[in-house]
Design a protein around this motif. Structure first.
Motif, short mmCIF file in Angstrom:
data_model
loop_
_atom_site.label_atom_id
_atom_site.label_comp_id
_atom_site.label_asym_id
_atom_site.label_seq_id
_atom_site.Cartn_x
_atom_site.Cartn_y
_atom_site.Cartn_z
N ASN A 1 108.78 62.76 18.37
CA ASN A 1 110.08 62.11 18.47
C ASN A 1 111.14 62.73 17.59
O ASN A 1 112.33 62.42 17.74
N ALA A 2 110.75 63.63 16.69
CA ALA A 2 111.75 64.39 15.95
C ALA A 2 112.60 65.19 16.93
O ALA A 2 113.83 65.31 16.78
N LEU A 3 111.96 65.72 17.97
CA LEU A 3 112.66 66.46 19.01
C LEU A 3 113.65 65.55 19.75
O LEU A 3 114.78 65.95 20.05
N VAL A 4 113.23 64.34 20.05
CA VAL A 4 114.09 63.40 20.77
C VAL A 4 115.33 63.06 19.95
O VAL A 4 116.44 63.02 20.48
N VAL A 5 115.15 62.83 18.67
CA VAL A 5 116.28 62.53 17.79
C VAL A 5 117.28 63.69 17.80
O VAL A 5 118.49 63.47 17.90
#
Length: 199
Positions: A34-38
């Protein structure tokens, strides 16, 4: 394009992300994924006010992020797609490898292309075929960059988290196949009629 569409899609996505984040298979992998999503949401939100994307781009980006959230919830290699396929079609597939991550790499090329096209067209004079070639090149380069980030993260975190995040499932050519599928997805987008691809 209706100004409400991005807001509605963002709210729907956040609701799904919260539900899938309640009890993921591996919390550490979920956070890493979810770091990518952020990062993606920050870039899209930052650009929305001055240069909004087309409705096609927002819907395609929403679909891609939903697929990614499913992968983050289960970890990509453990998504129970075979059970879903059997429930849907009544046929039990028996692949040697869970193909969900490969499908998402293909979706990356196909579903991110409209947003990359809108972003590129707003900042360059490129149009038509030239724009499509540049979009395919940008997505292919982005796919290669992601594979390198994935490798560095797996090395840095190591152990079970590194293995879960890398998700090669024992395939030594996993990164190359993932990049090839992202390229195939972007090429399919480039072949779509203009009214669907928006380029």
């Amino acid at each position: 394009m209706s100004g409400r569409l991005p807001v509605v899609l963002l709210c729907l996505f956040l609701a799904v992300a919260v539900v899938l984040g309640i009890d993921p298979y591996d919390r550490s992998d979920w956070l890493l994924e979810n770091a990518l999503v952020v990062l993606v949401l920050a870039v899209v939100l930052a650009g929305h006010r001055h240069r909004p994307l087309s409705g096609v781009a927002y819907v395609a980006l929403f679909a891609f992020l939903l697929l990614h959230e499913v992968g983050a919830h289960y970890t990509y290699s453990k998504v129970p797609w075979a059970q879903w396929w059997q429930a849907l079609c009544g046929i039990a597939p028996s692949p040697a490898r869970n193909p969900f991550d490969r499908a998402v790499h293909f979706a990356y090329g196909l579903l991110l292309a409209p947003a990359v096209s809108d972003w590129t067209a707003a900042r360059t004079p490129l149009r038509g075929r030239a724009l499509r070639v540049v979009v395919v090149a940008l997505l292919t380069a982005g796919s290669a960059l992601y594979e390198m980030i994935e490798w560095v993260a797996a090395e840095a975190f190591g152990g079970e988290l590194g293995t879960a995040y890398l998700g090669t499932q024992g395939d030594e050519w996993d990164a190359q196949k993932d990049m090839a599928l992202a390229l195939a997805g972007s090429l399919l987008w480039a072949l779509l009629p203009r009214r669907l691809s928006r380029a």
